[in-house]
Write an enzyme that holds these catalytic residues in place. Structure first.
Site, mmCIF file in Angstrom:
data_model
loop_
_atom_site.group_PDB
_atom_site.id
_atom_site.type_symbol
_atom_site.label_atom_id
_atom_site.label_comp_id
_atom_site.label_asym_id
_atom_site.label_seq_id
_atom_site.Cartn_x
_atom_site.Cartn_y
_atom_site.Cartn_z
ATOM 1 N N SER A 79 -0.225 4.403 15.778
ATOM 2 C CA SER A 79 -1.114 5.562 15.972
ATOM 3 C C SER A 79 -0.406 6.744 16.497
ATOM 4 O O SER A 79 0.835 6.741 17.157
ATOM 5 C CB SER A 79 -2.233 5.466 16.917
ATOM 6 O OG SER A 79 -2.642 6.424 17.623
ATOM 7 N N THR A 105 -20.294 -19.603 11.149
ATOM 8 C CA THR A 105 -21.304 -19.052 10.160
ATOM 9 C C THR A 105 -21.971 -17.788 10.984
ATOM 10 O O THR A 105 -22.257 -17.882 12.253
ATOM 11 C CB THR A 105 -22.393 -20.067 9.639
ATOM 12 O OG1 THR A 105 -22.970 -20.292 10.957
ATOM 13 C CG2 THR A 105 -21.770 -21.369 9.447
ATOM 14 N N HIS A 106 -22.493 -16.870 10.224
ATOM 15 C CA HIS A 106 -23.027 -15.647 10.693
ATOM 16 C C HIS A 106 -22.002 -15.181 11.544
ATOM 17 O O HIS A 106 -22.524 -14.325 12.460
ATOM 18 C CB HIS A 106 -24.279 -15.987 11.177
ATOM 19 C CG HIS A 106 -25.347 -16.744 10.453
ATOM 20 N ND1 HIS A 106 -26.068 -15.948 9.599
ATOM 21 C CD2 HIS A 106 -25.337 -17.911 10.432
ATOM 22 C CE1 HIS A 106 -26.758 -17.098 8.914
ATOM 23 N NE2 HIS A 106 -26.280 -18.090 9.345
ATOM 24 N N GLU A 139 -6.076 -3.491 5.998
ATOM 25 C CA GLU A 139 -7.144 -2.504 5.600
ATOM 26 C C GLU A 139 -7.255 -1.768 3.943
ATOM 27 O O GLU A 139 -7.942 -1.679 3.617
ATOM 28 C CB GLU A 139 -7.204 -1.570 6.602
ATOM 29 C CG GLU A 139 -7.688 -1.911 7.796
ATOM 30 C CD GLU A 139 -7.455 -0.855 9.132
ATOM 31 O OE1 GLU A 139 -7.322 0.226 8.843
ATOM 32 O OE2 GLU A 139 -7.498 -1.483 10.243
ATOM 33 N N ASN A 195 -4.455 1.007 -35.066
ATOM 34 C CA ASN A 195 -5.467 0.364 -34.411
ATOM 35 C C ASN A 195 -5.346 -1.119 -34.052
ATOM 36 O O ASN A 195 -5.485 -1.683 -33.108
ATOM 37 C CB ASN A 195 -6.867 0.347 -35.254
ATOM 38 C CG ASN A 195 -7.500 1.685 -35.554
ATOM 39 O OD1 ASN A 195 -6.856 2.680 -34.696
ATOM 40 N ND2 ASN A 195 -8.292 2.123 -36.147
ATOM 41 N N LYS A 226 -1.164 1.487 20.464
ATOM 42 C CA LYS A 226 -1.762 1.020 18.974
ATOM 43 C C LYS A 226 -0.794 0.180 18.064
ATOM 44 O O LYS A 226 0.203 0.525 17.859
ATOM 45 C CB LYS A 226 -2.611 1.956 18.426
ATOM 46 C CG LYS A 226 -3.973 2.409 18.992
ATOM 47 C CD LYS A 226 -4.850 1.326 19.037
ATOM 48 C CE LYS A 226 -5.564 1.075 17.859
ATOM 49 N NZ LYS A 226 -6.697 1.916 17.231
#
Ligand code: ARG
Length: 444
Positions: A279, A157-158, A292, A113, A285
């Site tokens: 791809s 922002t947003h 990701e 332990n 691509k």
């Protein structure tokens, strides 16, 4: 399979139970910490006269040899039938196989332990310092990339264009996050740096151990205060997992930005081919897989934190076997974060920034509207009124397909007669950054 605890048992352990109970497949990565912990323990046993000096010396030198053999690959921890319950059992069995009965004295005044607790603390402590180095490297890469591209860019922002900043200032926001991350890891490393060795199973031992000596040999600031706490505490893993989760939040947000910025819609940056993939069907691509993956792996690290919090929350003191479950999630989080930090440092160092696109996008979206309101305030207009006036200017500009700086002074005066030529100074995007506390944006 030989058991360290076989004495009080009459019959064999069920084979599935043996496998179920075994932590060797994953705790073998603690071999170095386990051996160094054992060497410190046996040095102390010898010095305290708990076992004979010569016995202690023989055990210590054999443990050194075992460590060297594992490092060299001549004593294998993998590819063999996993016939030890855990790394502690493995090392002790190997020791006894090499020097016979003397080896059996190593575990005097010790329990697995406190042994596993001292192993994990050493492991976590060095992971903390290695991760700190990796965070520092990423931080330096971000700062260097920012210096390379001090160009104007839109701030959001947003996710709507809001006000002008610079790419350098944007990178420095992440530098600040990573500085706090480093500080958090350092604090966590400092707080955990106490040795649980000598707590034994839960209540110390009748032997006169010198806990300060083993703590010092292992580089701890001192022994823990309380035996029960020493073997039960996993706060330091939870704290590190929280630190690591917060770092992953930062990496994930940065990944998300890079994913957006490298899309045709933004087109602000180009990820180097070294960190992108293609791809199998669409020849054109170039996908931002690395970012990701980092964003995706964030879930694993959070999962390890939630897993261990949940494991620990109902456990009575002291040790319970539940706590063996602290390892895989923690190791996985460390491995995941190491990989993410290394990859992100590569992505940032090789990133191509499209200064012209960024600069151009600053010009659409009325990123100087707030500054027009500030200008009106300087001319004595109340901010709320100024806000309304500029709102109406924006509508007019939208109708006429113009930016505010395209309006003539006469056109501006239609909205408020206080406008004079000086307004154009407030409309120039770079100039804006030399006004008031916005100067800090250019200085940073
Ligand atoms: N493999 C165990 C763990 O990781 C070691 C400690 C075992 N202690 C015990 N009392 N069975 O937690």
């Amino acid at each position: 399979m030989a058991k360290l605890w076989g004495g009080r048992f009459r019959s064999e352990e069920n084979k599935s139970m043996e496998d179920f109970n075994s932590s060797f497949p994953f705790d073998k990565r603690l071999y170095k910490e386990d051996v160094t912990g054992s060497i410190a323990h046996v040095h102390m046993l010898g010095k305290q006269g708990i076992i004979a000096r010569e016995e202690a010396d023989l055990i210590a030198s054999t443990l050194q040899q075992i460590l060297a053999d594992i490092d060299a690959g001549s004593l294998l921890l993998s590819g063999l039938p996993e016939d030890a319950e855990d790394i502690h059992t493995f090392i002790e069995m190997e020791l006894t196989a090499r020097i016979g009965d003397v080896g059996k004295k190593l575990h005097t005044g010790r329990s697995r332990n406190d042994q596993v607790a001292v192993d994990m603390r050493q492991y976590a402590r060095s992971a903390c310092s290695h991760l700190t180095d990796l965070v520092r490297q990423l931080k330096e890469a971000l700062a260097a990339k920012g210096k390379e591209y001090p160009c104007l860019m839109p701030g959001y922002t947003h996710l709507q264009r809001a006000q002008v900043v610079t790419f350098r200032y944007y990178m420095n926001a992440y530098v600040s996050m990573l500085e706090r991350d480093m500080q958090r890891l350092t604090n966590t490393g400092d707080l955990m740096n106490r040795s649980p060795l000598g707590c034994a199973a839960l209540a110390g031992t009748t032997h006169q151990l010198d806990r300060a000596m083993t703590a010092a040999e292992l580089g701890f600031d001192g022994p823990v205060d309380n035996f029960l706490d020493g073997v039960s505490d996993r706060d330091y893993l939870l704290e590190m997992l929280s630190d690591m989760s917060i770092i992953m939040v930062h990496l994930s947000r940065l990944s998300e930005e890079l994913i957006l910025w490298s899309s045709s819609e933004f087109n602000f940056v180009e990820i180097d081919d070294a960190y992108a993939t293609g791809s199998s069907i669409m020849p054109q691509k170039k996908n931002n897989d690395a970012c990701e993956l980092i964003r995706g792996k964030t879930g694993r690290v959070f999962g390890s934190l939630m897993g261990l919090l949940t494991t620990m929350k109902g456990l009575p003191l002291a040790y319970n076997k539940d706590m063996q479950e602290d390892k895989q999630g923690f190791f996985d989080a460390v491995d995941t974060l190491e990989a993410c930090l290394t990859i992100m440092t590569g992505i940032i160092s090789t990133l191509k920034v499209k200064e012209e696109v960024m600069k151009k996008s600053v010009r659409t979206g009325f990123l100087n509207a707030t500054e027009v309101a500030d200008y009106l305030v300087k001319k004595g207009v109340a901010f709320r009124d100024a806000h309304g006036i500029v709102g109406r200017i924006v509508i007019a500009c939208e109708d006429r397909g113009k930016a505010i700086e395209d309006l003539t002074i006469e056109e501006l005066r239609e909205f408020d007669p206080v406008f004079d030529e000086e307004i154009y100074e407030f409309l120039d995007y770079r100039n804006i950054l030399s006004k008031g506390i916005k100067k800090e944006i250019l200085m940073d």
